[in-house]
Design an enzyme around this catalytic site. Structure first.
Site, PDB file in Angstrom:
ATOM      1  CB  SER A 125      -0.088  -4.108   1.350  1.00 34.57           C
ATOM      2  OG  SER A 125       0.112  -2.794   0.880  1.00 34.57           O
ATOM      3  CE  LYS A 141       3.729  -1.934   2.575  1.00 34.47           C
ATOM      4  NZ  LYS A 141       2.585  -1.904   1.625  1.00 34.47           N
ATOM      5  CB  SER A 179       0.127  -1.475   5.212  1.00 35.96           C
ATOM      6  OG  SER A 179       0.382  -2.134   4.004  1.00 35.96           O
ATOM      7  CE  LYS A 189       1.123  -5.300   5.378  1.00 33.28           C
ATOM      8  NZ  LYS A 189      -0.195  -4.650   5.149  1.00 33.28           N
TER       9      LYS A 189
END
Length: 467
Positions: free
Chosen positions: A103, A106, A163, A291
């Protein structure tokens, strides 16, 4: 210094004598003088216009030193530590190896959406209608249904904080029309940023097999990104969108009024978690992004950024063994940076460079122009270092300019270099050398007098050397 002063005095005496001789000669005729002056000026221009000068200075001081990163005992597949304003890499463990980023992918979606808002193409208040691809997304999600409507801001927070794969796909489709078209934007942006290993197949970081079958790319490839590329991406986020923490530092967010529980930020290291029982052991002073990521292929990853005492650092760890381990390893990396380094301006803008203080100017009211650096130079120094071991190499494009010369005219470059024992790479910064002032073109009479005066000065020197 004494020798230079003596040479200057000799030139003054020579030119004074030459001027007296000139007065006497001008009493008879100016024709020979004009002839000599013209010949001299042409020769000077031809012999100096293509010259190039280089110089290097070195020091014999003992190099500065920082602790070896080996002592950190990092348990990661790869890691990197970067200071964004200088771009300096402070720690590198297999950081150029392309790995599944999960993720952390992202972050590119976050960057592109924020850019679209910044450019006025879309608005945070735009309403997005959820489509089939987003509604069928699996993994971390907020359970969007096809036809649901939410603002760009709401979906962006769900993506940055929770997320959420479905919110991410909904944003990608809104921006580009389809996720596939958005992925094209992602890969183009990666190239523009100089990301050398990054390749995206979707907006979320899900593996190809976990995407809704109808929306999988035809090419059988997976998303990959090195720790170095991830750090570079974070650098662009913090530099281009300094308000990023308005989203990434939100500890929890209630997406819908009917939702029983709020979305909890997967980033346990947020400084705001210092008073939260479950997370206070991980909370890190100054940390406000960025993140997390996890898949079976990627392991546990985290791109983090923190600011202390005006210095921001970016850390990326990939392939750790557990959810908590990615934060423990990140703490080691960030502590290494904050404990051992500080950013310092070592050369201010408009500084002179030793041996390159001036440049000759032909046909000007002044015969030379002062030259200085156009920008300041900053390096990451070990704490307490004076930066005495910084070396430079300067190059002048030409030894002579022809008036008129504008202020800030580029005349060369100077490269400053700095080596720290314990770091993999040498730090280098190149800035331009520019003229500090304007030099106007001289009138014909001034040029004539100067040429004649120089002719007799040279003649006097030649006669003197005979004795």
């Amino acid at each position: 210094m004494i020798e230079k002063s003596a040479r200057k005095k000799r030139k003054i005496v020579q030119r004074t004598i030459a001027s007296l001789m000139l007065v006497n000669i001008l009493g008879f005729s100016t024709v020979p003088a004009v002839s000599f002056a013209t010949s001299h000026l042409v020769a000077t221009a031809e012999t100096t216009s293509t010259d190039e000068t280089e110089a290097t200075t070195t020091t014999n001081s003992k190099p500065d030193k920082v602790p070896s990163i080996d002592q950190l005992g990092l348990e990661v597949k790869s890691a990197v530590l970067l200071e964004p304003t200088t771009g300096q890499i402070l720690l590198n463990i297999d950081a150029d190896v392309a790995l599944p980023p999960a993720s952390m992918t992202k972050m590119m979606t976050e960057y592109i959406v924020a850019e679209q808002v910044k450019q006025g193409i879309i608005s945070w208040d735009d309403v997005v209608t959820v489509r089939e691809n987003a509604a069928k997304s699996v993994g971390s999600r907020i359970f969007l249904a096809e036809g649901d409507q939410h603002t760009v801001r709401e979906l962006y927070i769900a993506m940055a904080v929770g997320s959420a794969n479905d919110a991410t796909v909904a944003l990608a489709e809104y921006v580009a029309g389809s996720e596939a078209e958005f992925v094209t934007m992602m890969n183009e942006t990666a190239k523009q940023m100089g990301m050398e290993t990054a390749f995206f197949i979707n907006s979320t970081g899900l593996s190809r097999a976990d995407m809704p079958e109808k929306f999988r790319p035809q090419e059988d490839r997976e998303t990959v990104m090195s720790a170095m590329d991830a750090a570079l991406l974070v650098k662009h986020i913090v530099m281009d969108h300094p308000d990023f923490a308005e989203f990434t530092a939100i500890p929890s967010y209630k997406f819908r009024e009917r939702d029983k529980d709020p979305i909890i930020n997967y980033n346990w290291m947020l400084e705001s978690n210092k008073d939260i029982t479950n997370f206070k052991a991980y909370a890190y002073e100054g940390l406000d992004g960025m993140k997390t990521g996890h898949t079976s292929a990627a392991g546990y990853c985290f791109a983090g950024t923190a600011e202390r005492d005006g210095m921001r650092l970016i850390s990326v760890v990939m392939g750790t063994k557990s959810e908590g381990a990615r934060f423990q390893e990140t703490r080691k990396v960030l502590d290494y940076g904050f404990d051992n380094f500080e950013i310092k301006e070592v050369v201010p803008a408009q500084s002179t460079v030793e041996g390159f203080e001036n440049i000759q100017v032909s046909k000007g009211k002044a015969t030379e122009a002062a030259i200085v650096t156009d920008k300041p130079v900053s390096f990451m120094l070990p704490k307490g270092s004076s930066g005495a071991n910084i070396n430079f190499e300067a190059t002048i494009d030409s030894n002579n300019l022809t008036a008129p010369v504008a202020k800030d005219t580029k005349v060369g470059t100077v490269t400053y270099s700095y080596t720290v024992e314990g770091m993999d790479s040498e730090q280098t910064v190149t800035v331009n050398l520019i003229t500090a002032d304007e030099v106007e073109k001289a009138g014909w009479f001034k040029l004539l007098m100067r040429a004649i005066s120089q002719f007799f000065a040279d003649l006097f020197e030649s006669i003197k050397n005979l004795f």
